[in-house]
Scaffold this motif. Structure first.
Motif, PDB file in Angstrom:
ATOM      1  N   VAL A   1       0.842  -1.190   0.000  1.00  0.00           N
ATOM      2  CA  VAL A   1       0.000   0.000   0.000  1.00  0.00           C
ATOM      3  C   VAL A   1       0.880   1.244   0.000  1.00  0.00           C
ATOM      4  O   VAL A   1       1.794   1.370   0.800  1.00  0.00           O
ATOM      5  CB  VAL A   1      -0.931   0.013   1.232  1.00  0.00           C
ATOM      6  N   ALA A   2       0.602   2.171  -0.934  1.00  0.00           N
ATOM      7  CA  ALA A   2       1.363   3.413  -1.016  1.00  0.00           C
ATOM      8  C   ALA A   2       0.519   4.619  -0.617  1.00  0.00           C
ATOM      9  O   ALA A   2       1.053   5.627  -0.177  1.00  0.00           O
ATOM     10  CB  ALA A   2       1.895   3.613  -2.434  1.00  0.00           C
ATOM     11  N   ASP A   3      -0.810   4.517  -0.772  1.00  0.00           N
ATOM     12  CA  ASP A   3      -1.662   5.656  -0.477  1.00  0.00           C
ATOM     13  C   ASP A   3      -3.069   5.155  -0.175  1.00  0.00           C
ATOM     14  O   ASP A   3      -3.423   4.025  -0.527  1.00  0.00           O
ATOM     15  CB  ASP A   3      -1.696   6.604  -1.684  1.00  0.00           C
ATOM     16  N   ILE A   4      -3.863   6.001   0.461  1.00  0.00           N
ATOM     17  CA  ILE A   4      -5.260   5.666   0.740  1.00  0.00           C
ATOM     18  C   ILE A   4      -6.122   6.876   0.401  1.00  0.00           C
ATOM     19  O   ILE A   4      -5.643   8.007   0.359  1.00  0.00           O
ATOM     20  CB  ILE A   4      -5.492   5.247   2.213  1.00  0.00           C
ATOM     21  N   GLU A   5      -7.396   6.615   0.150  1.00  0.00           N
ATOM     22  CA  GLU A   5      -8.378   7.679  -0.087  1.00  0.00           C
ATOM     23  C   GLU A   5      -9.380   7.623   1.055  1.00  0.00           C
ATOM     24  O   GLU A   5      -9.925   6.559   1.350  1.00  0.00           O
ATOM     25  CB  GLU A   5      -9.073   7.457  -1.423  1.00  0.00           C
ATOM     26  N   ILE A   6      -9.618   8.768   1.666  1.00  0.00           N
ATOM     27  CA  ILE A   6     -10.516   8.847   2.822  1.00  0.00           C
ATOM     28  C   ILE A   6     -11.678   9.760   2.490  1.00  0.00           C
ATOM     29  O   ILE A   6     -11.501  10.831   1.911  1.00  0.00           O
ATOM     30  CB  ILE A   6      -9.767   9.383   4.056  1.00  0.00           C
ATOM     31  N   GLU A   7     -12.870   9.354   2.886  1.00  0.00           N
ATOM     32  CA  GLU A   7     -14.072  10.173   2.749  1.00  0.00           C
ATOM     33  C   GLU A   7     -14.079  11.155   3.920  1.00  0.00           C
ATOM     34  O   GLU A   7     -14.202  10.741   5.084  1.00  0.00           O
ATOM     35  CB  GLU A   7     -15.297   9.270   2.787  1.00  0.00           C
ATOM     36  N   LEU A   8     -13.912  12.432   3.627  1.00  0.00           N
ATOM     37  CA  LEU A   8     -13.741  13.424   4.687  1.00  0.00           C
ATOM     38  C   LEU A   8     -14.919  13.558   5.657  1.00  0.00           C
ATOM     39  O   LEU A   8     -14.694  13.608   6.863  1.00  0.00           O
ATOM     40  CB  LEU A   8     -13.381  14.783   4.094  1.00  0.00           C
ATOM     41  N   PRO A   9     -16.152  13.629   5.199  1.00  0.00           N
ATOM     42  CA  PRO A   9     -17.227  13.813   6.178  1.00  0.00           C
ATOM     43  C   PRO A   9     -17.317  12.689   7.219  1.00  0.00           C
ATOM     44  O   PRO A   9     -17.601  12.939   8.384  1.00  0.00           O
ATOM     45  CB  PRO A   9     -18.498  13.859   5.335  1.00  0.00           C
ATOM     46  N   THR A  10     -17.042  11.467   6.800  1.00  0.00           N
ATOM     47  CA  THR A  10     -17.194  10.334   7.711  1.00  0.00           C
ATOM     48  C   THR A  10     -15.874   9.795   8.237  1.00  0.00           C
ATOM     49  O   THR A  10     -15.847   9.097   9.247  1.00  0.00           O
ATOM     50  CB  THR A  10     -17.926   9.172   7.016  1.00  0.00           C
ATOM     51  N   GLY A  11     -14.771  10.083   7.535  1.00  0.00           N
ATOM     52  CA  GLY A  11     -13.469   9.548   7.947  1.00  0.00           C
ATOM     53  C   GLY A  11     -13.258   8.103   7.547  1.00  0.00           C
ATOM     54  O   GLY A  11     -12.299   7.469   7.963  1.00  0.00           O
ATOM     55  N   LYS A  12     -14.131   7.555   6.706  1.00  0.00           N
ATOM     56  CA  LYS A  12     -14.015   6.166   6.273  1.00  0.00           C
ATOM     57  C   LYS A  12     -12.983   6.037   5.153  1.00  0.00           C
ATOM     58  O   LYS A  12     -12.891   6.894   4.277  1.00  0.00           O
ATOM     59  CB  LYS A  12     -15.360   5.642   5.759  1.00  0.00           C
ATOM     60  N   VAL A  13     -12.247   4.932   5.175  1.00  0.00           N
ATOM     61  CA  VAL A  13     -11.305   4.633   4.101  1.00  0.00           C
ATOM     62  C   VAL A  13     -12.111   4.126   2.910  1.00  0.00           C
ATOM     63  O   VAL A  13     -12.897   3.192   3.038  1.00  0.00           O
ATOM     64  CB  VAL A  13     -10.263   3.586   4.541  1.00  0.00           C
ATOM     65  N   CYS A  14     -11.918   4.767   1.739  1.00  0.00           N
ATOM     66  CA  CYS A  14     -12.652   4.379   0.532  1.00  0.00           C
ATOM     67  C   CYS A  14     -11.840   3.443  -0.350  1.00  0.00           C
ATOM     68  O   CYS A  14     -12.366   2.473  -0.881  1.00  0.00           O
ATOM     69  CB  CYS A  14     -13.008   5.609  -0.286  1.00  0.00           C
ATOM     70  N   LYS A  15     -10.537   3.760  -0.534  1.00  0.00           N
ATOM     71  CA  LYS A  15      -9.703   3.003  -1.458  1.00  0.00           C
ATOM     72  C   LYS A  15      -8.272   2.904  -0.952  1.00  0.00           C
ATOM     73  O   LYS A  15      -7.802   3.760  -0.211  1.00  0.00           O
ATOM     74  CB  LYS A  15      -9.665   3.680  -2.834  1.00  0.00           C
ATOM     75  N   LEU A  16      -7.606   1.841  -1.399  1.00  0.00           N
ATOM     76  CA  LEU A  16      -6.171   1.686  -1.214  1.00  0.00           C
ATOM     77  C   LEU A  16      -5.521   1.792  -2.588  1.00  0.00           C
ATOM     78  O   LEU A  16      -6.086   1.334  -3.580  1.00  0.00           O
ATOM     79  CB  LEU A  16      -5.831   0.310  -0.628  1.00  0.00           C
ATOM     80  N   TYR A  17      -4.343   2.377  -2.645  1.00  0.00           N
ATOM     81  CA  TYR A  17      -3.595   2.470  -3.892  1.00  0.00           C
ATOM     82  C   TYR A  17      -2.285   1.719  -3.738  1.00  0.00           C
ATOM     83  O   TYR A  17      -1.542   1.941  -2.781  1.00  0.00           O
ATOM     84  CB  TYR A  17      -3.324   3.940  -4.251  1.00  0.00           C
ATOM     85  N   VAL A  18      -2.030   0.813  -4.683  1.00  0.00           N
ATOM     86  CA  VAL A  18      -0.833  -0.020  -4.663  1.00  0.00           C
ATOM     87  C   VAL A  18      -0.109   0.154  -5.992  1.00  0.00           C
ATOM     88  O   VAL A  18      -0.644  -0.204  -7.044  1.00  0.00           O
ATOM     89  CB  VAL A  18      -1.193  -1.514  -4.466  1.00  0.00           C
ATOM     90  N   PRO A  19       1.097   0.740  -5.975  1.00  0.00           N
ATOM     91  CA  PRO A  19       1.844   0.849  -7.232  1.00  0.00           C
ATOM     92  C   PRO A  19       2.331  -0.535  -7.648  1.00  0.00           C
ATOM     93  O   PRO A  19       2.853  -1.290  -6.832  1.00  0.00           O
ATOM     94  CB  PRO A  19       3.004   1.777  -6.899  1.00  0.00           C
ATOM     95  N   GLY A  20       2.127  -0.885  -8.913  1.00  0.00           N
ATOM     96  CA  GLY A  20       2.570  -2.179  -9.411  1.00  0.00           C
ATOM     97  C   GLY A  20       4.060  -2.183  -9.674  1.00  0.00           C
ATOM     98  O   GLY A  20       4.760  -1.195  -9.429  1.00  0.00           O
ATOM     99  N   GLN A  21       4.557  -3.276 -10.179  1.00  0.00           N
ATOM    100  CA  GLN A  21       5.976  -3.388 -10.501  1.00  0.00           C
ATOM    101  C   GLN A  21       6.354  -2.331 -11.517  1.00  0.00           C
ATOM    102  O   GLN A  21       5.598  -2.014 -12.417  1.00  0.00           O
ATOM    103  CB  GLN A  21       6.285  -4.775 -11.045  1.00  0.00           C
ATOM    104  N   GLY A  22       7.528  -1.780 -11.376  1.00  0.00           N
ATOM    105  CA  GLY A  22       8.003  -0.758 -12.296  1.00  0.00           C
ATOM    106  C   GLY A  22       7.715   0.644 -11.822  1.00  0.00           C
ATOM    107  O   GLY A  22       8.126   1.612 -12.424  1.00  0.00           O
ATOM    108  N   LYS A  23       6.991   0.780 -10.706  1.00  0.00           N
ATOM    109  CA  LYS A  23       6.720   2.104 -10.158  1.00  0.00           C
ATOM    110  C   LYS A  23       7.391   2.198  -8.789  1.00  0.00           C
ATOM    111  O   LYS A  23       7.476   1.232  -8.061  1.00  0.00           O
ATOM    112  CB  LYS A  23       5.220   2.353 -10.013  1.00  0.00           C
ATOM    113  N   PHE A  24       7.850   3.379  -8.463  1.00  0.00           N
ATOM    114  CA  PHE A  24       8.471   3.612  -7.175  1.00  0.00           C
ATOM    115  C   PHE A  24       7.686   4.713  -6.475  1.00  0.00           C
ATOM    116  O   PHE A  24       7.606   5.824  -6.980  1.00  0.00           O
ATOM    117  CB  PHE A  24       9.942   4.012  -7.335  1.00  0.00           C
ATOM    118  N   CYS A  25       7.077   4.404  -5.370  1.00  0.00           N
ATOM    119  CA  CYS A  25       6.267   5.374  -4.610  1.00  0.00           C
ATOM    120  C   CYS A  25       5.162   5.978  -5.469  1.00  0.00           C
ATOM    121  O   CYS A  25       4.748   7.112  -5.256  1.00  0.00           O
ATOM    122  CB  CYS A  25       7.142   6.469  -4.019  1.00  0.00           C
ATOM    123  N   GLY A  26       4.717   5.245  -6.488  1.00  0.00           N
ATOM    124  CA  GLY A  26       3.641   5.722  -7.335  1.00  0.00           C
ATOM    125  C   GLY A  26       4.044   6.831  -8.293  1.00  0.00           C
ATOM    126  O   GLY A  26       3.197   7.397  -8.960  1.00  0.00           O
TER     127      GLY A  26
END
Length: 85
Positions: free
Chosen positions: A23-48
């Motif tokens: 996991v490199a990053d997450i998306e959060i829904e601001l009003p509720t604070g819930k995690v919406c998505k995880l972002y994972v850079p695939g092979q060949g990417k560094f820190c996205g």
């Protein structure tokens, strides 16, 4: 669970057993604070940022289980076919 704890877990797709990365990053829904998505850079990417690899966008509903060392997900990660080939 803290964000840095998620970044230490390897993400594995249950559909094909493929290791997607960490996991490199997450998306959060601001009003509720819930995690919406995880972002994972695939092979060949560094820190996205560097490279032309794939970045996996994983919705919270696609996460099957978060364990001590891995996160199991259920996503369709087929790459689109290149046009003109």
């Amino acid at each position: 669970m803290r964000f840095w704890e998620l970044t230490e877990k390897e993400v594995i797709n249950c559909k094909d057993g493929k290791r997607l990365g960490y996991v490199a990053d997450i998306e959060i829904e601001l009003p509720t604070g819930k995690v919406c998505k995880l972002y994972v850079p695939g092979q060949g990417k560094f820190c996205g940022c560097f490279g032309k690899g794939v970045e996996y966008e994983i919705g919270w509903n696609q996460i099957l289980r978060i364990g001590e060392e891995i996160i199991l997900v259920d996503i369709d990660c087929r790459l689109p076919e290149k046009k003109g080939k």
